[in-house]
Design a protein around this motif. Structure first.
Motif, PDB file in Angstrom:
ATOM      1  N   ASN A 252      39.943  58.401  36.902  1.00 41.92           N
ATOM      2  CA  ASN A 252      41.362  58.546  37.219  1.00 41.92           C
ATOM      3  C   ASN A 252      41.615  57.784  38.511  1.00 41.92           C
ATOM      4  OD1 ASN A 252      41.782  60.274  35.054  1.00 41.92           O
ATOM      5  ND2 ASN A 252      41.678  62.130  36.282  1.00 41.92           N
ATOM      6  N   GLN A 253      42.592  56.913  38.507  1.00 41.85           N
ATOM      7  CA  GLN A 253      42.931  56.135  39.693  1.00 41.85           C
ATOM      8  C   GLN A 253      44.423  56.273  39.987  1.00 41.85           C
ATOM      9  OE1 GLN A 253      40.826  54.583  41.882  1.00 41.85           O
ATOM     10  NE2 GLN A 253      39.258  55.644  40.693  1.00 41.85           N
ATOM     11  N   GLY A 254      44.819  57.498  40.319  1.00 46.33           N
ATOM     12  CA  GLY A 254      46.210  57.808  40.614  1.00 46.33           C
ATOM     13  C   GLY A 254      46.763  57.054  41.800  1.00 46.33           C
ATOM     14  N   GLY A 255      45.890  56.512  42.644  1.00 43.53           N
ATOM     15  CA  GLY A 255      46.352  55.711  43.783  1.00 43.53           C
ATOM     16  C   GLY A 255      47.176  54.517  43.357  1.00 43.53           C
ATOM     17  N   ILE A 256      46.961  54.040  42.135  1.00 50.99           N
ATOM     18  CA  ILE A 256      47.773  52.927  41.632  1.00 50.99           C
ATOM     19  C   ILE A 256      49.197  53.419  41.378  1.00 50.99           C
ATOM     20  CG2 ILE A 256      48.108  51.307  39.724  1.00 50.99           C
ATOM     21  CD1 ILE A 256      44.996  51.221  39.523  1.00 50.99           C
ATOM     22  N   GLY A 257      49.321  54.515  40.655  1.00 52.82           N
ATOM     23  CA  GLY A 257      50.640  55.067  40.374  1.00 52.82           C
ATOM     24  C   GLY A 257      51.372  55.521  41.630  1.00 52.82           C
ATOM     25  N   LEU A 258      50.593  55.968  42.619  1.00 54.09           N
ATOM     26  CA  LEU A 258      51.183  56.400  43.890  1.00 54.09           C
ATOM     27  C   LEU A 258      51.426  55.230  44.844  1.00 54.09           C
ATOM     28  CD1 LEU A 258      49.004  59.591  44.390  1.00 54.09           C
ATOM     29  CD2 LEU A 258      51.450  59.529  43.837  1.00 54.09           C
ATOM     30  N   ARG A 259      51.024  54.037  44.418  1.00 52.04           N
ATOM     31  CA  ARG A 259      51.214  52.790  45.176  1.00 52.04           C
ATOM     32  C   ARG A 259      50.392  52.722  46.471  1.00 52.04           C
ATOM     33  NH1 ARG A 259      57.505  51.929  43.700  1.00 52.04           N
ATOM     34  NH2 ARG A 259      57.081  51.383  41.554  1.00 52.04           N
ATOM     35  N   PHE A 260      49.240  53.388  46.462  1.00 52.26           N
ATOM     36  CA  PHE A 260      48.300  53.236  47.574  1.00 52.26           C
ATOM     37  C   PHE A 260      47.468  51.969  47.392  1.00 52.26           C
ATOM     38  CE2 PHE A 260      48.462  58.058  47.786  1.00 52.26           C
ATOM     39  CZ  PHE A 260      49.357  58.058  48.838  1.00 52.26           C
ATOM     40  N   MET A 261      47.379  51.502  46.139  1.00 50.63           N
ATOM     41  CA  MET A 261      46.678  50.256  45.846  1.00 50.63           C
ATOM     42  C   MET A 261      47.239  49.660  44.572  1.00 50.63           C
ATOM     43  SD  MET A 261      42.916  51.053  44.390  1.00 50.63           S
ATOM     44  CE  MET A 261      42.617  52.576  43.527  1.00 50.63           C
ATOM     45  N   ARG A 262      46.905  48.400  44.371  1.00 51.04           N
ATOM     46  CA  ARG A 262      47.351  47.680  43.181  1.00 51.04           C
ATOM     47  C   ARG A 262      46.172  47.528  42.222  1.00 51.04           C
ATOM     48  NH1 ARG A 262      51.848  43.652  44.557  1.00 51.04           N
ATOM     49  NH2 ARG A 262      51.023  42.731  42.675  1.00 51.04           N
ATOM     50  N   GLU A 263      46.480  47.225  40.972  1.00 49.70           N
ATOM     51  CA  GLU A 263      45.413  47.056  39.983  1.00 49.70           C
ATOM     52  C   GLU A 263      44.471  45.919  40.348  1.00 49.70           C
ATOM     53  OE1 GLU A 263      46.105  48.201  35.757  1.00 49.70           O
ATOM     54  OE2 GLU A 263      48.212  48.061  36.359  1.00 49.70           O
ATOM     55  N   GLU A 264      44.984  44.893  41.035  1.00 53.94           N
ATOM     56  CA  GLU A 264      44.116  43.797  41.478  1.00 53.94           C
ATOM     57  C   GLU A 264      43.065  44.299  42.459  1.00 53.94           C
ATOM     58  OE1 GLU A 264      47.501  43.724  41.645  1.00 53.94           O
ATOM     59  OE2 GLU A 264      47.955  42.311  40.022  1.00 53.94           O
ATOM     60  N   ALA A 265      43.455  45.212  43.357  1.00 49.95           N
ATOM     61  CA  ALA A 265      42.501  45.793  44.310  1.00 49.95           C
ATOM     62  C   ALA A 265      41.459  46.630  43.573  1.00 49.95           C
ATOM     63  CB  ALA A 265      43.226  46.641  45.355  1.00 49.95           C
ATOM     64  N   LEU A 266      41.884  47.362  42.542  1.00 53.13           N
ATOM     65  CA  LEU A 266      40.933  48.145  41.750  1.00 53.13           C
ATOM     66  C   LEU A 266      39.927  47.224  41.064  1.00 53.13           C
ATOM     67  CD1 LEU A 266      40.018  50.915  40.741  1.00 53.13           C
ATOM     68  CD2 LEU A 266      41.586  50.621  38.813  1.00 53.13           C
ATOM     69  N   ALA A 267      40.401  46.106  40.545  1.00 51.24           N
ATOM     70  CA  ALA A 267      39.490  45.136  39.922  1.00 51.24           C
ATOM     71  C   ALA A 267      38.480  44.620  40.947  1.00 51.24           C
ATOM     72  CB  ALA A 267      40.273  43.979  39.312  1.00 51.24           C
ATOM     73  N   ASP A 268      38.918  44.370  42.167  1.00 50.08           N
ATOM     74  CA  ASP A 268      38.005  43.928  43.228  1.00 50.08           C
ATOM     75  C   ASP A 268      36.976  45.011  43.557  1.00 50.08           C
ATOM     76  OD1 ASP A 268      39.365  41.503  43.376  1.00 50.08           O
ATOM     77  OD2 ASP A 268      40.546  42.096  45.132  1.00 50.08           O
ATOM     78  N   ILE A 269      37.421  46.265  43.599  1.00 52.97           N
ATOM     79  CA  ILE A 269      36.503  47.389  43.856  1.00 52.97           C
ATOM     80  C   ILE A 269      35.466  47.474  42.739  1.00 52.97           C
ATOM     81  CG2 ILE A 269      36.345  49.919  43.947  1.00 52.97           C
ATOM     82  CD1 ILE A 269      39.223  49.753  45.298  1.00 52.97           C
ATOM     83  N   HIS A 270      35.912  47.347  41.501  1.00 47.08           N
ATOM     84  CA  HIS A 270      34.967  47.432  40.384  1.00 47.08           C
ATOM     85  C   HIS A 270      34.023  46.241  40.350  1.00 47.08           C
ATOM     86  CE1 HIS A 270      37.597  50.598  38.190  1.00 47.08           C
ATOM     87  NE2 HIS A 270      36.834  51.116  39.123  1.00 47.08           N
ATOM     88  N   ASN A 271      34.484  45.080  40.757  1.00 45.89           N
ATOM     89  CA  ASN A 271      33.577  43.930  40.862  1.00 45.89           C
ATOM     90  C   ASN A 271      32.513  44.176  41.928  1.00 45.89           C
ATOM     91  OD1 ASN A 271      34.787  42.479  38.800  1.00 45.89           O
ATOM     92  ND2 ASN A 271      36.200  41.427  40.172  1.00 45.89           N
ATOM     93  N   LYS A 272      32.896  44.789  43.046  1.00 42.74           N
ATOM     94  CA  LYS A 272      31.913  45.134  44.075  1.00 42.74           C
ATOM     95  C   LYS A 272      30.918  46.160  43.542  1.00 42.74           C
ATOM     96  CE  LYS A 272      31.263  46.624  48.883  1.00 42.74           C
ATOM     97  NZ  LYS A 272      29.984  47.237  48.633  1.00 42.74           N
ATOM     98  N   MET A 273      31.418  47.159  42.805  1.00 42.77           N
ATOM     99  CA  MET A 273      30.538  48.162  42.222  1.00 42.77           C
ATOM    100  C   MET A 273      29.495  47.495  41.316  1.00 42.77           C
ATOM    101  SD  MET A 273      31.487  51.382  39.717  1.00 42.77           S
ATOM    102  CE  MET A 273      32.236  50.312  38.479  1.00 42.77           C
ATOM    103  N   LYS A 274      29.958  46.608  40.440  1.00 51.11           N
ATOM    104  CA  LYS A 274      29.030  45.928  39.527  1.00 51.11           C
ATOM    105  C   LYS A 274      28.017  45.084  40.293  1.00 51.11           C
ATOM    106  CE  LYS A 274      32.566  45.403  36.023  1.00 51.11           C
ATOM    107  NZ  LYS A 274      33.305  44.425  35.227  1.00 51.11           N
ATOM    108  N   ALA A 275      28.463  44.403  41.337  1.00 52.65           N
ATOM    109  CA  ALA A 275      27.555  43.577  42.138  1.00 52.65           C
ATOM    110  C   ALA A 275      26.536  44.448  42.871  1.00 52.65           C
ATOM    111  CB  ALA A 275      28.345  42.731  43.137  1.00 52.65           C
ATOM    112  N   ASP A 276      26.995  45.565  43.439  1.00 54.78           N
ATOM    113  CA  ASP A 276      26.076  46.466  44.132  1.00 54.78           C
ATOM    114  C   ASP A 276      25.036  47.026  43.162  1.00 54.78           C
ATOM    115  OD1 ASP A 276      27.613  46.000  46.393  1.00 54.78           O
ATOM    116  OD2 ASP A 276      28.422  48.056  46.509  1.00 54.78           O
ATOM    117  N   LEU A 277      25.461  47.361  41.951  1.00 54.67           N
ATOM    118  CA  LEU A 277      24.530  47.893  40.948  1.00 54.67           C
ATOM    119  C   LEU A 277      23.585  46.815  40.432  1.00 54.67           C
ATOM    120  CD1 LEU A 277      26.993  50.205  39.025  1.00 54.67           C
ATOM    121  CD2 LEU A 277      25.047  50.939  40.446  1.00 54.67           C
TER     122      LEU A 277
END
Length: 176
Positions: free
Chosen positions: A55-80
């Protein structure tokens, strides 16, 4: 059919509400929890397709954008990847909390969609999360459920519980 390992993200894979980070709204906020890379590598080696359902309610609440979430997930994949660990797919609900959408956990839609997309047998699969909505979604989808971290241990009716993801992965490896 494939077997799936469905993982919540915040509190299972990465730190949240810790001394270092409150919420993960940008890649610099993302820190793997100890043993997670090794755990996911074990799941990969045991033949599980590994999925993140978050759940990423921060997008709906406008704390972040979907592009930022994609960047976070890319970092997660790289770290893993540094551990040789692979996430097969990621599903997220961008809607605000308390909105009655079909994808937000505790509803099971993200799990069901990934299972259909990747030909996953839910009876042979697990949903691991650190909160009641994760466990409820897993139960509704028909997976075995695993509570990670014990933060809500007294309030959640999971099939099993472990202090961290690596403890669960190690236990599962010893059983197989």
């Amino acid at each position: 059919m494939n077997k799936g390992m469905f993982l919540d993200r915040d509190g299972v894979i990465n730190e949240v509400l810790s001394h270092r980070v409150k919420f993960v709204n940008r890649p610099s906020d993302f820190h793997l929890l100890n043993g997670v890379g090794e755990a996911i590598k074990l799941f990969n080696n045991m033949g599980f397709n590994v999925f993140v359902v978050t759940n990423q309610g921060g997008i709906g609440l406008r704390f972040m954008r979907e592009e930022a979430l994609a960047d976070i997930h890319n970092k997660m994949k790289a770290d893993l990847a540094a551990f040789g660990a692979v996430i097969d797919d990621i599903a997220y609900c961008p809607h605000k909390p308390h909105v009655d959408c079909p994808c937000r956990k505790p509803k099971p839609q993200m799990i069901l969609d990934l299972a259909e997309k990747h030909n996953v047998d839910l009876d042979q699969s697990y949903m691991a999360g650190d909160r009641e909505p994760d466990i409820a979604a897993g139960k509704k989808a028909g997976t075995k459920t695993v509570l990670i971290g014990g933060r809500e241990q007294d309030k959640v009716d999971a099939d099993m519980d472990f202090p961290d993801l690596f403890s669960f992965a190690d236990w599962l490896k010893k059983r197989s």
